[in-house]
Enzyme design. Structure first.
Site, mmCIF file in Angstrom:
data_model
loop_
_atom_site.group_PDB
_atom_site.id
_atom_site.type_symbol
_atom_site.label_atom_id
_atom_site.label_comp_id
_atom_site.label_asym_id
_atom_site.label_seq_id
_atom_site.Cartn_x
_atom_site.Cartn_y
_atom_site.Cartn_z
ATOM 1 N N LYS A 13 98.996 -20.917 58.832
ATOM 2 C CA LYS A 13 98.168 -21.174 60.019
ATOM 3 C C LYS A 13 97.039 -22.164 59.697
ATOM 4 C CE LYS A 13 97.041 -16.779 60.331
ATOM 5 N NZ LYS A 13 97.781 -16.209 59.180
ATOM 6 N N ARG A 88 94.379 -10.695 67.110
ATOM 7 C CA ARG A 88 95.200 -9.982 66.139
ATOM 8 C C ARG A 88 95.634 -8.624 66.650
ATOM 9 N NH1 ARG A 88 93.467 -12.796 61.271
ATOM 10 N NH2 ARG A 88 94.609 -12.070 59.451
ATOM 11 N N ARG A 127 97.387 -19.365 46.408
ATOM 12 C CA ARG A 127 96.488 -20.123 47.301
ATOM 13 C C ARG A 127 95.102 -20.327 46.702
ATOM 14 N NH1 ARG A 127 95.825 -18.163 53.401
ATOM 15 N NH2 ARG A 127 95.520 -16.085 52.527
ATOM 16 N N ARG A 161 90.561 -16.281 47.214
ATOM 17 C CA ARG A 161 90.150 -15.084 47.957
ATOM 18 C C ARG A 161 90.487 -13.833 47.174
ATOM 19 N NH1 ARG A 161 92.670 -16.134 53.810
ATOM 20 N NH2 ARG A 161 92.666 -13.860 53.747
ATOM 21 N N ARG A 172 97.848 -5.824 54.406
ATOM 22 C CA ARG A 172 97.706 -6.921 55.380
ATOM 23 C C ARG A 172 99.009 -7.140 56.141
ATOM 24 N NH1 ARG A 172 95.594 -11.466 51.588
ATOM 25 N NH2 ARG A 172 95.519 -12.778 53.450
HETATM 26 P P1 ADP Z 1 97.413 -18.722 56.543
HETATM 27 O O1 ADP Z 1 96.235 -19.491 57.111
HETATM 28 O O2 ADP Z 1 98.458 -18.464 57.579
HETATM 29 O O3 ADP Z 1 97.012 -17.474 55.828
HETATM 30 P P2 ADP Z 1 97.627 -20.979 54.661
HETATM 31 O O4 ADP Z 1 97.698 -22.156 55.560
HETATM 32 O O5 ADP Z 1 96.343 -20.729 53.961
HETATM 33 O O6 ADP Z 1 98.114 -19.650 55.453
HETATM 34 O O7 ADP Z 1 98.810 -21.103 53.586
HETATM 35 C C1 ADP Z 1 98.958 -20.139 52.546
HETATM 36 C C2 ADP Z 1 99.313 -20.858 51.245
HETATM 37 O O8 ADP Z 1 100.641 -21.383 51.345
HETATM 38 C C3 ADP Z 1 98.413 -22.049 50.922
HETATM 39 O O9 ADP Z 1 98.225 -22.073 49.520
HETATM 40 C C4 ADP Z 1 99.204 -23.268 51.405
HETATM 41 O O10 ADP Z 1 98.931 -24.409 50.619
HETATM 42 C C5 ADP Z 1 100.650 -22.805 51.235
HETATM 43 N N1 ADP Z 1 101.547 -23.277 52.304
HETATM 44 C C6 ADP Z 1 101.259 -23.475 53.613
HETATM 45 N N2 ADP Z 1 102.336 -23.898 54.305
HETATM 46 C C7 ADP Z 1 103.350 -23.967 53.403
HETATM 47 C C8 ADP Z 1 104.732 -24.350 53.498
HETATM 48 N N3 ADP Z 1 105.283 -24.732 54.649
HETATM 49 N N4 ADP Z 1 105.465 -24.297 52.357
HETATM 50 C C9 ADP Z 1 104.907 -23.899 51.167
HETATM 51 N N5 ADP Z 1 103.625 -23.540 51.026
HETATM 52 C C10 ADP Z 1 102.839 -23.571 52.127
HETATM 53 P P1 ADP Z 2 95.132 -14.814 56.654
HETATM 54 O O1 ADP Z 2 94.856 -16.271 56.925
HETATM 55 O O2 ADP Z 2 95.575 -14.608 55.254
HETATM 56 O O3 ADP Z 2 96.009 -14.222 57.694
HETATM 57 P P2 ADP Z 2 92.436 -14.365 57.584
HETATM 58 O O4 ADP Z 2 91.614 -15.306 56.785
HETATM 59 O O5 ADP Z 2 92.800 -14.765 58.961
HETATM 60 O O6 ADP Z 2 93.749 -14.015 56.744
HETATM 61 O O7 ADP Z 2 91.719 -12.935 57.670
HETATM 62 C C1 ADP Z 2 91.198 -12.291 56.526
HETATM 63 C C2 ADP Z 2 90.755 -10.886 56.905
HETATM 64 O O8 ADP Z 2 89.714 -10.950 57.893
HETATM 65 C C3 ADP Z 2 91.818 -10.004 57.556
HETATM 66 O O9 ADP Z 2 92.612 -9.341 56.591
HETATM 67 C C4 ADP Z 2 90.973 -9.026 58.372
HETATM 68 O O10 ADP Z 2 90.408 -8.027 57.568
HETATM 69 C C5 ADP Z 2 89.847 -9.915 58.857
HETATM 70 N N1 ADP Z 2 90.122 -10.548 60.183
HETATM 71 C C6 ADP Z 2 90.247 -11.886 60.450
HETATM 72 N N2 ADP Z 2 90.472 -12.099 61.750
HETATM 73 C C7 ADP Z 2 90.498 -10.868 62.343
HETATM 74 C C8 ADP Z 2 90.696 -10.405 63.682
HETATM 75 N N3 ADP Z 2 90.927 -11.275 64.688
HETATM 76 N N4 ADP Z 2 90.666 -9.075 63.897
HETATM 77 C C9 ADP Z 2 90.426 -8.194 62.904
HETATM 78 N N5 ADP Z 2 90.240 -8.558 61.637
HETATM 79 C C10 ADP Z 2 90.262 -9.881 61.331
#
Ligand code: ADP
Ligand code: ADP
Ligand code: ZN
Length: 215
Positions: A13, A88, A127, A161, A172
């Site tokens: 995302k 969420r 990551r 993180r 998660r």
């Molecule tokens: P999210 O915001 O959904 O938690 P991220 O965008 O931070 O996910 O991506 C999670 C990890 O995976 C990051 O280290 C990113 O560089 C990597 N990543 C993102 N998209 C891809 C993809 N299409 N293929 C491989 N690795 C990816």
């Molecule tokens: P990821 O990109 O790996 O999905 P986020 O960075 O979006 O994770 O979120 C990290 C943490 O912050 C979540 O595991 C949760 O504890 C909290 N969080 C983020 N957004 C929300 C939301 N909209 N509602 C509840 N908790 C949230």
């Protein structure tokens, strides 16, 4: 254009939101980033959220809705926003509808990025992020071009993180499946849901998102 990106932790995302920001001038609203900033600055919200985040559970809806409500009304959202990490839960989705209505805004699309669980664990485990500009990287899938130096801003400071480990990922993923996945039918019923294959490489996922946003 106002859109939501939905996907399990590590689905891509944040990565895709950054591409869309650069290309369309929309602004990324990442609730995870906002919460991490609140924790770092020891704000009341951060103090409340810290241990919940460390356990991989969801922060209460009322706190999240309040956070987004103030943010989304700001003038920099006028050109369009990308919600990353919100809503969420179904109550968050309902609250979002109500606040958008109040502001005279609407959602154009909800894009689901689909990735297998095993790949998600691999993605979050590798990551890391530039501590200065927030650019996202991965040990294997998106390494630094020059070791120790951010491609985007040249900084040498990076962060990982503490919730990006296999153990916390279990809760998660459970939170995603139990509490977040039910919002997919909510948006499907409104005709807003578009799904893309998030298993492809980053550029292919970007192209697939641009494709579903075109229609
Ligand atoms: P999210 O915001 O959904 O938690 P991220 O965008 O931070 O996910 O991506 C999670 C990890 O995976 C990051 O280290 C990113 O560089 C990597 N990543 C993102 N998209 C891809 C993809 N299409 N293929 C491989 N690795 C990816
Ligand atoms: P990821 O990109 O790996 O999905 P986020 O960075 O979006 O994770 O979120 C990290 C943490 O912050 C979540 O595991 C949760 O504890 C909290 N969080 C983020 N957004 C929300 C939301 N909209 N509602 C509840 N908790 C949230
Ligand atoms: Zn940087």
């Amino acid at each position: 254009m106002n859109i939501i990106l939905i996907g399990a932790p590590g689905a891509g995302k944040g990565t895709q939101a950054r591409f869309l920001e650069e290309k369309y001038g929309m602004i990324q609203l990442s609730t995870g980033d906002m919460l991490r900033a609140a924790v770092k600055n020891e704000e009341p919200l951060g103090l409340e959220a810290k241990s919940i985040m460390a356990e991989g559970k969801l922060v209460p809806d009322a706190l999240m809705v309040g956070l987004i409500k103030t943010r989304i009304a700001k003038p920099d959202c006028a050109k369009g926003f990308i919600l990353d990490g919100f809503p969420r839960t179904v109550p968050q989705a309902e609250a979002l509808d109500a606040m958008l209505k109040e502001l005279g805004k609407k959602l154009d699309a909800v894009v689901e990025i689909k990735v297998d669980d095993a790949a998600l664990v691999e993605r979050v485990s590798g990551r890391f992020t530039c501590a200065k500009c927030g650019a996202g990287y991965h040990d294997t899938f998106k390494p630094l071009k020059q070791a120790g130096v951010c491609d985007s801003c040249g900084s040498a400071e990076f962060s990982r993180r503490n919730d990006d480990n296999a153990e916390t990922m279990k809760s998660r993923l459970k939170a995603f499946n139990d509490q977040t996945a039910p919002i997919l039918p909510y948006y499907k019923a409104k005709g807003l849901l578009k799904s893309v294959d998030g298993m492809a490489d980053m550029q292919k996922v970007t192209a697939a998102i641009e494709e579903v946003l075109r229609v």
